[in-house]
Design a protein around this motif. Structure first.
Motif, mmCIF file in Angstrom:
data_model
loop_
_atom_site.group_PDB
_atom_site.id
_atom_site.type_symbol
_atom_site.label_atom_id
_atom_site.label_comp_id
_atom_site.label_asym_id
_atom_site.label_seq_id
_atom_site.Cartn_x
_atom_site.Cartn_y
_atom_site.Cartn_z
ATOM 1 N N ARG A 1 0.753 -0.955 -0.043
ATOM 2 C CA ARG A 1 -0.074 -0.097 0.047
ATOM 3 C C ARG A 1 1.046 1.379 0.120
ATOM 4 N NH1 ARG A 1 -4.911 1.153 0.232
ATOM 5 N NH2 ARG A 1 -5.869 2.677 1.440
ATOM 6 N N GLN A 2 1.912 1.271 0.883
ATOM 7 C CA GLN A 2 2.868 2.364 0.901
ATOM 8 C C GLN A 2 3.456 2.690 -0.539
ATOM 9 O OE1 GLN A 2 1.382 3.791 3.744
ATOM 10 N NE2 GLN A 2 3.395 4.574 4.104
ATOM 11 N N GLU A 3 3.928 1.603 -1.158
ATOM 12 C CA GLU A 3 4.702 1.524 -2.455
ATOM 13 C C GLU A 3 3.715 2.092 -3.478
ATOM 14 O OE1 GLU A 3 5.910 -2.412 -3.470
ATOM 15 O OE2 GLU A 3 7.632 -2.257 -1.895
ATOM 16 N N LEU A 4 2.288 1.628 -3.396
ATOM 17 C CA LEU A 4 1.052 2.235 -4.309
ATOM 18 C C LEU A 4 1.102 3.773 -4.168
ATOM 19 C CD1 LEU A 4 -1.228 -0.480 -4.483
ATOM 20 C CD2 LEU A 4 0.118 0.012 -6.174
ATOM 21 N N LYS A 5 1.150 4.097 -2.992
ATOM 22 C CA LYS A 5 0.986 5.590 -2.595
ATOM 23 C C LYS A 5 2.133 6.476 -3.213
ATOM 24 C CE LYS A 5 -1.576 5.418 1.476
ATOM 25 N NZ LYS A 5 -1.510 5.871 3.133
ATOM 26 N N GLU A 6 3.554 5.741 -3.316
ATOM 27 C CA GLU A 6 4.668 6.503 -3.885
ATOM 28 C C GLU A 6 4.550 6.257 -5.271
ATOM 29 O OE1 GLU A 6 8.112 4.611 -2.380
ATOM 30 O OE2 GLU A 6 7.646 5.015 -0.189
ATOM 31 N N LEU A 7 3.995 5.306 -6.051
ATOM 32 C CA LEU A 7 3.970 5.211 -7.192
ATOM 33 C C LEU A 7 2.674 6.323 -7.774
ATOM 34 C CD1 LEU A 7 4.042 1.350 -7.974
ATOM 35 C CD2 LEU A 7 6.022 3.223 -8.515
ATOM 36 N N ASP A 8 1.887 6.375 -6.929
ATOM 37 C CA ASP A 8 0.654 7.299 -7.408
ATOM 38 C C ASP A 8 1.193 8.977 -7.469
ATOM 39 O OD1 ASP A 8 -1.165 5.642 -7.833
ATOM 40 O OD2 ASP A 8 -2.230 5.693 -5.886
ATOM 41 N N ALA A 9 2.018 8.931 -6.326
ATOM 42 C CA ALA A 9 2.617 10.427 -6.199
ATOM 43 C C ALA A 9 3.550 10.607 -7.486
ATOM 44 C CB ALA A 9 3.428 10.732 -5.214
ATOM 45 N N ILE A 10 4.270 9.635 -7.835
ATOM 46 C CA ILE A 10 5.533 9.734 -8.920
ATOM 47 C C ILE A 10 4.447 9.906 -10.344
ATOM 48 C CG2 ILE A 10 6.860 8.600 -10.463
ATOM 49 C CD1 ILE A 10 8.071 7.236 -7.618
ATOM 50 N N ARG A 11 3.487 9.066 -10.513
ATOM 51 C CA ARG A 11 2.593 9.312 -11.843
ATOM 52 C C ARG A 11 2.094 10.614 -11.500
ATOM 53 N NH1 ARG A 11 -0.678 4.853 -10.906
ATOM 54 N NH2 ARG A 11 0.734 3.472 -11.358
ATOM 55 N N SER A 12 1.392 11.296 -10.771
ATOM 56 C CA SER A 12 0.949 12.681 -10.723
ATOM 57 C C SER A 12 1.948 13.663 -11.304
ATOM 58 C CB SER A 12 0.187 12.899 -9.634
ATOM 59 O OG SER A 12 1.127 12.998 -8.567
ATOM 60 N N GLU A 13 3.292 13.592 -10.487
ATOM 61 C CA GLU A 13 4.304 14.443 -10.827
ATOM 62 C C GLU A 13 4.563 14.193 -12.309
ATOM 63 O OE1 GLU A 13 7.547 13.630 -8.236
ATOM 64 O OE2 GLU A 13 6.473 14.128 -6.271
ATOM 65 N N SER A 14 4.625 13.105 -12.894
ATOM 66 C CA SER A 14 5.136 12.737 -14.154
ATOM 67 C C SER A 14 3.928 13.570 -15.198
ATOM 68 C CB SER A 14 5.367 11.266 -14.428
ATOM 69 O OG SER A 14 5.465 11.203 -15.736
ATOM 70 N N ALA A 15 2.666 13.373 -15.076
ATOM 71 C CA ALA A 15 1.528 13.839 -15.521
ATOM 72 C C ALA A 15 1.541 15.525 -15.604
ATOM 73 C CB ALA A 15 0.213 13.443 -14.977
ATOM 74 N N ALA A 16 1.956 15.953 -14.429
ATOM 75 C CA ALA A 16 1.848 17.613 -14.225
ATOM 76 C C ALA A 16 3.320 17.927 -15.058
ATOM 77 C CB ALA A 16 2.384 17.815 -12.922
#
Length: 124
Positions: A36-51
């Motif tokens: 779950r922690q890794e998925l949160k980190e991946l979501d943060a990375i994904r949103s930064e990449s999209a931005a």
């Protein structure tokens, strides 16, 4: 003596199985927590990449907004994806120089960057 041995086997075996089951259960819970922690980190990375992608798209549109009616891939002697009218590439090139290509008088079709001097010769 036999009774104590038998009692010890009957008591220790289920206790060992119970301890192993509890260990497996808590290990499973810990693994779920880590995932779950890794998925949160991946979501943060994904949103930064999209931005970052959105910002690059905006920057690219501003870069190409110079009043030229771009006609990419129509000039002879220019690299692929370059407008022969203004010399800008459709996509910003990787590296330090944002090339502005200009036609060069040569025996073959060629162009050179007005900023860094890099020369492109078309292969025929």
């Amino acid at each position: 003596m036999k009774e104590w041995f038998f009692f010890a086997m009957v008591a220790i075996l289920p206790a060992t199985i119970l301890i192993a089951l509890l260990y497996s259960f808590f290990k499973y819970l810990y693994t779920l927590y880590e995932e779950r922690q890794e998925l949160k980190e991946l979501d943060a990375i994904r949103s930064e990449s999209a931005a970052r992608r959105r910002q690059n798209t905006v920057d690219s549109a501003e870069r190409l907004d110079n009043g030229c009616l771009h006609a990419f891939d129509t000039g002879i002697g220019f690299p692929p994806g370059v407008c022969p009218k203004c010399g800008l590439e459709a996509q910003k090139p990787a590296g330090a120089c944002d090339h502005v290509w200009r036609h060069v008088e040569a025996s073959t079709a060629a162009s050179a960057c007005a900023k860094c001097g890099k020369v492109y010769r078309a292969e025929m």
